[in-house]
Design a protein around this motif. Structure first.
Motif, PDB file in Angstrom:
ATOM      1  N   CYS A 332       0.919  -1.260  -0.023  1.00 52.79           N
ATOM      2  CA  CYS A 332       0.008  -0.093   0.076  1.00 52.79           C
ATOM      3  C   CYS A 332       0.947   1.304   0.020  1.00 52.79           C
ATOM      4  N   GLY A 333       2.143   1.234  -0.184  1.00 48.61           N
ATOM      5  CA  GLY A 333       3.127   2.300  -0.248  1.00 48.61           C
ATOM      6  C   GLY A 333       3.202   2.892   1.252  1.00 48.61           C
ATOM      7  N   GLU A 334       2.929   2.099   2.200  1.00 51.58           N
ATOM      8  CA  GLU A 334       3.023   2.554   3.576  1.00 51.58           C
ATOM      9  C   GLU A 334       4.493   2.564   4.120  1.00 51.58           C
ATOM     10  N   PRO A 335       5.150   3.350   4.842  1.00 49.76           N
ATOM     11  CA  PRO A 335       6.422   2.979   5.361  1.00 49.76           C
ATOM     12  C   PRO A 335       6.215   1.778   6.405  1.00 49.76           C
ATOM     13  N   ALA A 336       7.272   1.033   6.323  1.00 50.28           N
ATOM     14  CA  ALA A 336       7.179  -0.256   7.321  1.00 50.28           C
ATOM     15  C   ALA A 336       8.478  -0.333   7.794  1.00 50.28           C
ATOM     16  N   ARG A 337       8.645  -0.611   8.950  1.00 52.09           N
ATOM     17  CA  ARG A 337       9.830  -0.893   9.816  1.00 52.09           C
ATOM     18  C   ARG A 337      10.094  -2.321   9.487  1.00 52.09           C
ATOM     19  N   GLU A 338      11.144  -2.861   9.725  1.00 61.46           N
ATOM     20  CA  GLU A 338      11.695  -4.137   9.539  1.00 61.46           C
ATOM     21  C   GLU A 338      11.466  -5.075  10.924  1.00 61.46           C
ATOM     22  N   LEU A 339      11.168  -6.396  10.771  1.00 59.60           N
ATOM     23  CA  LEU A 339      11.150  -7.373  11.845  1.00 59.60           C
ATOM     24  C   LEU A 339      12.281  -7.078  13.037  1.00 59.60           C
ATOM     25  N   GLN A 340      11.965  -7.179  14.167  1.00 59.51           N
ATOM     26  CA  GLN A 340      13.157  -7.103  14.955  1.00 59.51           C
ATOM     27  C   GLN A 340      13.902  -8.367  15.042  1.00 59.51           C
ATOM     28  N   GLU A 341      15.198  -8.353  15.262  1.00 61.18           N
ATOM     29  CA  GLU A 341      15.962  -9.653  15.220  1.00 61.18           C
ATOM     30  C   GLU A 341      15.920 -10.432  16.498  1.00 61.18           C
ATOM     31  N   LEU A 342      15.211 -10.006  17.391  1.00 58.41           N
ATOM     32  CA  LEU A 342      15.063 -10.602  18.458  1.00 58.41           C
ATOM     33  C   LEU A 342      13.839 -11.313  18.664  1.00 58.41           C
ATOM     34  N   GLN A 343      13.746 -12.524  18.127  1.00 61.85           N
ATOM     35  CA  GLN A 343      12.393 -13.113  17.870  1.00 61.85           C
ATOM     36  C   GLN A 343      12.123 -14.339  18.920  1.00 61.85           C
ATOM     37  N   PRO A 344      11.472 -14.412  20.056  1.00 62.95           N
ATOM     38  CA  PRO A 344      11.514 -15.491  20.720  1.00 62.95           C
ATOM     39  C   PRO A 344      10.968 -16.864  20.257  1.00 62.95           C
ATOM     40  N   ILE A 345      11.629 -18.064  20.614  1.00 65.43           N
ATOM     41  CA  ILE A 345      11.159 -19.408  20.224  1.00 65.43           C
ATOM     42  C   ILE A 345      10.159 -20.097  21.325  1.00 65.43           C
ATOM     43  N   GLY A 346       9.189 -20.503  21.288  1.00 65.22           N
ATOM     44  CA  GLY A 346       8.352 -21.201  22.084  1.00 65.22           C
ATOM     45  C   GLY A 346       8.011 -22.381  21.796  1.00 65.22           C
ATOM     46  N   ILE A 347       8.161 -23.599  22.561  1.00 63.79           N
ATOM     47  CA  ILE A 347       8.023 -24.977  22.138  1.00 63.79           C
ATOM     48  C   ILE A 347       7.256 -25.675  23.383  1.00 63.79           C
ATOM     49  N   TYR A 348       5.942 -26.022  22.980  1.00 66.50           N
ATOM     50  CA  TYR A 348       5.043 -26.375  23.779  1.00 66.50           C
ATOM     51  C   TYR A 348       4.919 -27.880  24.290  1.00 66.50           C
ATOM     52  N   THR A 349       6.308 -28.503  24.664  1.00 69.03           N
ATOM     53  CA  THR A 349       6.267 -29.570  25.107  1.00 69.03           C
ATOM     54  C   THR A 349       5.746 -29.476  26.671  1.00 69.03           C
ATOM     55  N   ILE A 350       5.837 -30.731  27.169  1.00 73.37           N
ATOM     56  CA  ILE A 350       5.404 -30.813  28.527  1.00 73.37           C
ATOM     57  C   ILE A 350       6.726 -31.185  29.437  1.00 73.37           C
ATOM     58  N   PRO A 351       7.563 -30.375  30.161  1.00 72.75           N
ATOM     59  CA  PRO A 351       7.503 -29.006  30.364  1.00 72.75           C
ATOM     60  C   PRO A 351       7.715 -28.226  29.184  1.00 72.75           C
ATOM     61  N   GLU A 352       7.365 -27.098  29.185  1.00 72.12           N
ATOM     62  CA  GLU A 352       7.531 -26.079  28.127  1.00 72.12           C
ATOM     63  C   GLU A 352       8.985 -25.293  27.992  1.00 72.12           C
ATOM     64  N   ILE A 353       9.292 -24.939  26.732  1.00 73.25           N
ATOM     65  CA  ILE A 353      10.722 -24.570  26.627  1.00 73.25           C
ATOM     66  C   ILE A 353      10.364 -22.938  25.698  1.00 73.25           C
ATOM     67  N   SER A 354      11.189 -22.004  26.197  1.00 66.78           N
ATOM     68  CA  SER A 354      11.228 -20.863  25.427  1.00 66.78           C
ATOM     69  C   SER A 354      12.650 -20.006  25.614  1.00 66.78           C
TER      70      SER A 354
END
Length: 467
Positions: A332-354
């Motif tokens: 749409c021609g709108e200025p957009a910032r880039e995704l932050q490099e710090l992206q969390p990973i969540g793993i929903y095992t039992i017990p869970e990990i992130s």
């Protein structure tokens, strides 16, 4: 004049956010998906059902309360598939309703059916009536998602041999199960069924599972899964699966044989691009059905974008939403910032990990000095209250300036409290901030202060000796 300024193919997390972002910018937007797949794989067969199933398992088995009430504690003695499905179906229906409401509020036209390209500026929509409708667009976003990859050599029957979509529709809780593949999806389902009392065997051709995670965290997960009678067969491959009347015989290349009620394959995922007629739009996908894009999520055809799982890594609902939003803004021609490099990973095992940031292994390999600060849930009042004696939070801290290099959490609420570390890292905060901050008491978040003090004390001791 086109029918739509922006047309989105797929109503999963990335498609929804793309459509709504463009609608907020005043564009005429349409979104195409099957009537039974509103919300995409995420809502109907993937993320939401599997995480709801996990909550149902934790509640009905009383698994998370056994530290308090004993290993024999259960909320319900005989747990059926109907017990699990009731909660799952309730959440799916509610979430689907929320998505319909959001699209309606933002005046996004919901076009029910399956779409395929007719040319670079139009698609055919098969609504099931026997008559296809042609819809034109100025720009398009492909958010078609993925499906479980099914090896040609495996005879899936959705009863004895299933994939990660079929496992949530089993007719009964199996007494035994072989999970082929120790990736995120495989380990999540392995831990859920182990919690239900199923005898689970995990077969993985690599030497370890979840190799992108912190090794200490993975060792803790393995310990707890073994405590639930999970057997691991690392460095092994499945040669064949034979279906018998009441079970399956899994034959490994090493010659081992495993009998199980159910075999679940978790062999990665395949982009759902086969039926999109990409060539009509001048596009192509790779052998895994993925579409290549640039940093703005544009495909090789400038006015057509692709987002979400269909473009490959990281293929998470959380990142897909942001990709959809940013692609729509760029379109749409709108200025957009880039995704932050710090992206969390969540793993929903039992017990869970992130976790967020670097692992010890990555820092060691790059010759980056670090100190470790650890807090164990059993040392926290909240950990005792919720009955979690095994959880832990690990901070990796730079001894030079006190910056957080990585945050790794294992146990209750891991996927929630990791965001505190993510925020501190994203704002350039140091371990001193965590030491000087007051946390609510009693909470699991207090683990940050305990781990920060642990790391700071170690750094102080080194400085005292080394100058």
């Amino acid at each position: 004049m086109y029918d739509y300024d922006l047309l989105v193919l797929g109503s999963g997390p990335s498609g929804q956010k793309a459509a709504i972002a463009a609608a907020k910018l005043g564009r005429r937007v349409g979104i195409v998906d099957r009537r039974d797949m509103i919300g995409g794989v995420c809502i109907n067969t993937g993320t939401v059902p599997s995480k709801t199933l996990r909550e149902a398992v934790l509640y009905l088995t009383g698994l998370s309360q056994r530290d308090l009430y004993g290993s024999s504690y259960r909320v319900k003695e005989e747990i059926t598939v109907a017990d699990l499905a009731a909660r799952t179906q309730h959440v799916i229906e509610r979430q689907t309703d929320v998505i319909r409401n959001q699209l309606g509020r933002n005046r996004v036209a919901l076009i029910t059916g399956t779409g395929r390209f007719a040319d670079p500026h139009s698609i055919w929509v098969d609504g099931g009536s026997g008559h296809d409708t042609r819809i034109t667009f100025d720009k398009a976003v492909i958010a078609a998602g993925t499906r479980p990859a099914r090896p040609d050599s495996v005879d899936f029957d959705d009863r004895t041999i299933v994939d990660s979509d079929g496992v949530i529709n089993l007719q009964a809780v199996p007494r035994s199960m072989v999970v082929v593949g120790a990736g995120v999806i495989g380990m999540e389902y392995a831990s859920m069924f182990a919690g239900l009392g199923t005898k689970v065997t995990v077969v993985e051709r690599r030497d370890r599972m979840l190799e992108f995670c912190d090794e200490e965290i993975i060792e803790s997960l393995k310990y707890h899964l073994r405590d639930l009678s999970v057997t691991f067969r690392f460095g092994e491959e499945v040669a064949a699966v034979e279906k018998h009347q009441n079970a399956a015989l899994c034959i490994l290349k090493s010659g081992k044989k495993i009998v199980a009620d159910t075999v679940m394959y978790s062999a990665g995922r395949q982009g759902q691009t086969d039926d999109l007629a990409l060539d009509a739009a001048g596009l192509e996908a790779d052998k895994r059905g993925r579409i290549s894009v640039d940093e703005h999520y544009r495909t090789s055809v400038e006015h057509i974008y692709a987002v979400g799982d269909v473009i490959g890594f990281p293929a998470l609902a959380s990142t897909s939403m942001e990709q959809g939003r940013m692609a729509a803004q760029h379109a749409c021609g709108e200025p957009a910032r880039e995704l932050q490099e710090l992206q969390p990973i969540g793993i929903y095992t039992i017990p869970e990990i992130s976790f967020v940031g670097k692992t010890e292994e990555e820092l060691t390999n790059s010759s980056t000095p670090f100190e470790v600060g650890i807090a164990r849930y059993r040392e926290l009042a909240r950990g005792q209250i919720v009955g979690d004696s095994y959880g832990m939070l690990k901070l990796l801290v730079s001894p030079q300036d006190g910056r957080l290099l990585g945050v790794h959490v294992f146990g209750t609420g891991a996927t929630e409290i990791v965001h505190i570390g993510q925020t501190v890292m994203g704002c350039g905060g140091t371990v001193d901030y965590l030491i000087d901050t007051v946390f609510n008491y009693p909470t699991l978040s207090e683990a940050y202060k305990v781990a920060a003090l642990d790391a700071a004390n170690k750094i102080r001791n080194i400085t005292r000796i080394d100058g």
